[in-house]
Design a protein around this motif. Structure first.
Motif, short mmCIF file in Angstrom:
data_model
loop_
_atom_site.label_atom_id
_atom_site.label_comp_id
_atom_site.label_asym_id
_atom_site.label_seq_id
_atom_site.Cartn_x
_atom_site.Cartn_y
_atom_site.Cartn_z
N ARG A 1 0.74 -1.40 -0.12
CA ARG A 1 0.13 -0.06 -0.01
C ARG A 1 0.80 1.20 0.13
NH1 ARG A 1 -5.36 0.11 0.07
NH2 ARG A 1 -5.81 -2.21 -0.47
N LEU A 2 0.34 2.34 -0.89
CA LEU A 2 0.96 3.45 -0.77
C LEU A 2 0.05 4.29 -0.01
CD1 LEU A 2 3.43 5.43 -1.85
CD2 LEU A 2 1.84 5.74 -4.07
N TRP A 3 0.58 5.06 0.94
CA TRP A 3 -0.05 6.12 1.48
C TRP A 3 0.52 7.71 1.15
CZ3 TRP A 3 -3.55 5.60 6.05
CH2 TRP A 3 -3.84 4.24 6.36
N THR A 4 -0.73 8.27 1.23
CA THR A 4 -0.45 9.84 0.83
C THR A 4 -0.94 10.48 2.24
OG1 THR A 4 -0.51 9.30 -1.46
CG2 THR A 4 -0.85 11.62 -0.46
N VAL A 5 -0.19 11.29 3.01
CA VAL A 5 -0.64 11.88 4.17
C VAL A 5 -0.61 13.54 3.76
CG1 VAL A 5 0.02 12.48 6.48
CG2 VAL A 5 0.53 10.26 5.37
N GLY A 6 -1.78 13.95 3.45
CA GLY A 6 -1.95 15.57 3.30
C GLY A 6 -2.81 16.07 4.37
N SER A 7 -3.51 17.03 4.06
CA SER A 7 -4.16 17.95 5.14
C SER A 7 -5.37 17.53 5.51
CB SER A 7 -4.13 19.47 4.58
OG SER A 7 -4.93 19.30 3.42
N ALA A 8 -5.93 16.79 4.65
CA ALA A 8 -7.25 16.23 5.01
C ALA A 8 -7.19 14.63 5.67
CB ALA A 8 -8.24 16.48 3.91
N ARG A 9 -8.18 14.46 6.31
CA ARG A 9 -8.35 12.99 6.66
C ARG A 9 -9.86 12.52 6.33
NH1 ARG A 9 -7.76 13.09 13.20
NH2 ARG A 9 -8.16 10.80 12.81
N PRO A 10 -10.03 11.56 6.14
CA PRO A 10 -8.95 10.12 6.34
C PRO A 10 -7.98 10.32 5.37
CG PRO A 10 -11.10 9.37 5.35
CD PRO A 10 -11.27 10.55 5.64
N TYR A 11 -6.76 9.72 5.63
CA TYR A 11 -5.63 9.85 4.77
C TYR A 11 -5.82 8.73 3.66
CZ TYR A 11 -3.66 12.37 8.68
OH TYR A 11 -3.50 13.46 9.66
N GLN A 12 -5.36 8.83 2.39
CA GLN A 12 -5.41 8.13 1.41
C GLN A 12 -4.34 7.01 1.34
OE1 GLN A 12 -8.50 8.78 -0.65
NE2 GLN A 12 -8.87 9.87 1.17
N HIS A 13 -4.88 6.02 1.02
CA HIS A 13 -3.98 4.81 0.61
C HIS A 13 -4.59 4.00 -0.51
CE1 HIS A 13 -6.54 1.85 2.77
NE2 HIS A 13 -6.78 3.04 3.71
N GLN A 14 -3.50 3.61 -1.49
CA GLN A 14 -3.95 2.80 -2.62
C GLN A 14 -2.99 1.63 -2.53
OE1 GLN A 14 -2.50 6.36 -5.09
NE2 GLN A 14 -2.20 4.37 -6.63
N PHE A 15 -3.73 0.60 -3.41
CA PHE A 15 -2.98 -0.69 -3.46
C PHE A 15 -2.40 -0.63 -4.77
CE2 PHE A 15 -3.02 -5.19 -5.27
CZ PHE A 15 -2.24 -5.60 -4.18
N VAL A 16 -0.82 -1.40 -4.35
CA VAL A 16 0.07 -1.43 -5.66
C VAL A 16 0.26 -2.95 -5.70
CG1 VAL A 16 2.24 -0.84 -6.49
CG2 VAL A 16 1.10 0.71 -4.76
N ALA A 17 -0.33 -3.45 -6.86
CA ALA A 17 -0.01 -4.63 -7.08
C ALA A 17 1.30 -4.98 -7.54
CB ALA A 17 -1.18 -5.16 -8.13
N LEU A 18 1.88 -6.37 -7.16
CA LEU A 18 3.22 -6.83 -7.68
C LEU A 18 2.98 -7.13 -9.12
CD1 LEU A 18 4.78 -9.09 -4.86
CD2 LEU A 18 4.60 -6.60 -5.07
N GLU A 19 4.06 -6.55 -10.01
CA GLU A 19 4.03 -6.82 -11.34
C GLU A 19 5.21 -7.37 -11.91
OE1 GLU A 19 1.28 -6.88 -13.32
OE2 GLU A 19 -0.08 -5.60 -11.98
N PRO A 20 5.15 -8.63 -12.34
CA PRO A 20 4.19 -9.46 -12.31
C PRO A 20 3.75 -10.22 -11.20
CG PRO A 20 6.14 -10.68 -13.17
CD PRO A 20 6.46 -9.32 -12.76
N GLN A 21 2.57 -10.71 -10.85
CA GLN A 21 2.37 -11.81 -9.71
C GLN A 21 2.97 -12.83 -9.54
OE1 GLN A 21 -0.51 -11.22 -7.28
NE2 GLN A 21 0.39 -9.16 -7.80
N THR A 22 3.59 -13.40 -10.95
CA THR A 22 4.71 -14.32 -10.96
C THR A 22 5.94 -14.02 -10.32
OG1 THR A 22 4.93 -13.78 -13.05
CG2 THR A 22 3.64 -15.50 -12.74
N PRO A 23 6.79 -14.88 -10.05
CA PRO A 23 7.07 -16.20 -10.52
C PRO A 23 5.86 -16.96 -9.65
CG PRO A 23 8.75 -15.60 -9.00
CD PRO A 23 7.95 -14.36 -9.21
N ALA A 24 5.65 -18.06 -10.52
CA ALA A 24 4.76 -18.84 -9.78
C ALA A 24 5.47 -20.01 -8.97
CB ALA A 24 3.91 -19.92 -10.98
N ILE A 25 4.61 -20.48 -8.10
CA ILE A 25 5.45 -21.41 -7.19
C ILE A 25 5.60 -22.99 -7.82
CG2 ILE A 25 5.10 -22.97 -5.01
CD1 ILE A 25 2.88 -20.49 -4.56
N PRO A 26 6.84 -23.16 -8.06
CA PRO A 26 7.19 -24.48 -8.76
C PRO A 26 6.57 -25.63 -7.95
CG PRO A 26 9.26 -23.39 -8.12
CD PRO A 26 8.29 -22.54 -7.54
N GLU A 27 5.85 -26.49 -8.66
CA GLU A 27 5.14 -27.73 -8.22
C GLU A 27 6.11 -28.61 -6.94
OE1 GLU A 27 2.92 -30.38 -10.37
OE2 GLU A 27 1.82 -28.80 -11.40
#
Ligand SMILES: [Fe+2]
Length: 292
Positions: free
Chosen positions: A260-286
Motif C-alpha cells: 500500500r502507498l499512503w499519501t498523508v496530506g492535510s485532510a483526513r481520512p488519509y488516502q492509501h492505494q494498493f500497488v499490485a506486484l507486477e507480475p504476480q509471478t513467479p509462480a510456485i514450482p510444483e
C-alpha cells in the motif's frame, strides 16, 4: 511556521474528539493551511514472510515489491512484521539483503513469526541483534510514527511487556505535547471486525485492546497500519483509521499480492492505494510447493 499550523489544525480537530486531554491555550488559527511539507508518501509492506510459501518465490516477490517501491520514491517504507517465516539466520540474512535495496529509509516491526508467539528471549535477542530495535519512534514532517511490538501486547511477557507499555505511553505523551498526529505501525491488529470482538488469532486480548484504544483516542493517534491478517482489513475506531494490508507472499482472501502507498496530506481520512506486484509471478514450482 508551517509545521506549527499543521499542529494547530491537528489540535483543534483532536481536541474536539478527545476533549478530556485537550491542552489549555491551544486554539485554531486559520493561516497558511495546508502546510507546504504536506502531502508526503510512505509505503506499507506486509508479511514478506520469507519461507512461508516457497522460499525462492517469497524472496523474488519481496524483491519485486522493493523494486516497485523504489520506483514510487516514497519518503520511507514500513515493513509490518513477519519478515521471515521463523527467524533462521539464513532467512534473516536474505531479508536484510533484499531490504537494503530499498532506496528510501525502511522501518521494520516484528511479527509473531519473527519473535515467537509468545515471544521468546532467544528470538527477541536475535531480532534486536540482526534486524534492529523492536519498538521505537520516528518523527516525519510534523507527524510521529510509533513502531510497536504488538507481540508484547498479544502476550504478557512481564518486564518486557511492561517496558514496552511504559515506552509507548511516554511516546504518546511526548507526541501529544508537541502536537504531532500519531501513526502506530505494528503487526497484529487490535481487532478486525468490531472493537468488542473476542480475542482471536488475529486480534489482541480484549482488556489490552480496550486500554490501547483509549490511549489511541486520548493522545491523538490518527491511524494504525499493520499486517498479520494476509487479507485486507480496513476498519475504523472513532475516526482512527486501521489498515492491515495485503501481503507480498500470500493472501487468503483472493486479493493480489502487493503493498500500500499512503499519501498523508492535510485532510483526513488519509488516502492509501494498493500497488499490485507486477507480475504476480513467479509462480510456485510444483516441486517446491511448501515452506522450506
Ligand atoms: Fe503474523
Amino acid at each position: 511556521m508551517s509545521e506549527r499550523c499543521t499542529r494547530r489544525r491537528f489540535l483543534r480537530t483532536s481536541c474536539l474528539s478527545a476533549g478530556a486531554l485537550a491542552l489549555p491555550g491551544m486554539e485554531w488559527a486559520a493561516d497558511a493551511w495546508p502546510a507546504p511539507e504536506l502531502p508526503f508518501t510512505f509505503v506499507q509492506i506486509c508479511d514478506p514472510q520469507l519461507g512461508m510459501v516457497d522460499y525462492e518465490v517469497d524472496k523474488a516477490r519481496f524483491a519485486q515489491a522493493v523494486r516497485q517501491c523504489n520506483a514510487l520514491t516514497p519518503d520511507f517504507a514500513v515493513i509490518c512484521g513477519d519478515l521471515v517465516n521463523g527467524p533462521r539466520e539464513e532467512r534473516i540474512a536474505d531479508f536484510n539483503r533484499i531490504r537494503q535495496q530499498l532506496k528510501s529509509p525502511c522501518h521494520c516491526v516484528p511479527g509473531n513469526h519473527d519473535v515467537g508467539l509468545p515471544p521468546t528471549p532467544e528470538y527477541l535477542a536475535r531480532y534486536r541483534a540482526r534486524i534492529g530495535k523492536d519498538y521505537y519512534g520516528i518523527e516525519h514532517k510534523g507527524f510521529t510514527f510509533l513502531m510497536v511490538n504488538t507481540q508484547l501486547w498479544k502476550s504478557d511477557l512481564g518486564q518486557e511487556s511492561a517496558a514496552h507499555d511504559a515506552w509507548f505511553e511516554a511516546s504518546l505523551k511526548t507526541a501529544r505535547a508537541a502536537a504531532r498526529p500519531i501513526f502506530v505501525v505494528g503487526h497484529c491488529p487490535l481487532f478486525t471486525e468490531r472493537p468488542d470482538e473476542p480475542e482471536g488469532w488475529t486480534s489482541l486480548p480484549r482488556p489490552v485492546r480496550q486500554r490501547l484504544l483509549g490511549l489511541f483516542e486520548g493522545y491523538g493517534v490518527v491511524a494504525m497500519v499493520g499486517g498479520h491478517t494476509h487479507r485486507l482489513v480496513v476498519t475504523d475506531y472513532r475516526g482512527i483509521q486501521i489498515v492491515h494490508g495485503e501481503g507480498t507472499c500470500n493472501n487468503v482472501d483472493g486479493r493480489p499480492l502487493g503493498f500500500r502507498l499512503w499519501t498523508v496530506g492535510s485532510a483526513r481520512p488519509y488516502q492509501h492505494q494498493f500497488v499490485a506486484l507486477e507480475p504476480q509471478t513467479p509462480a510456485i514450482p510444483e516441486r517446491a510447493n511448501g515452506p522450506r
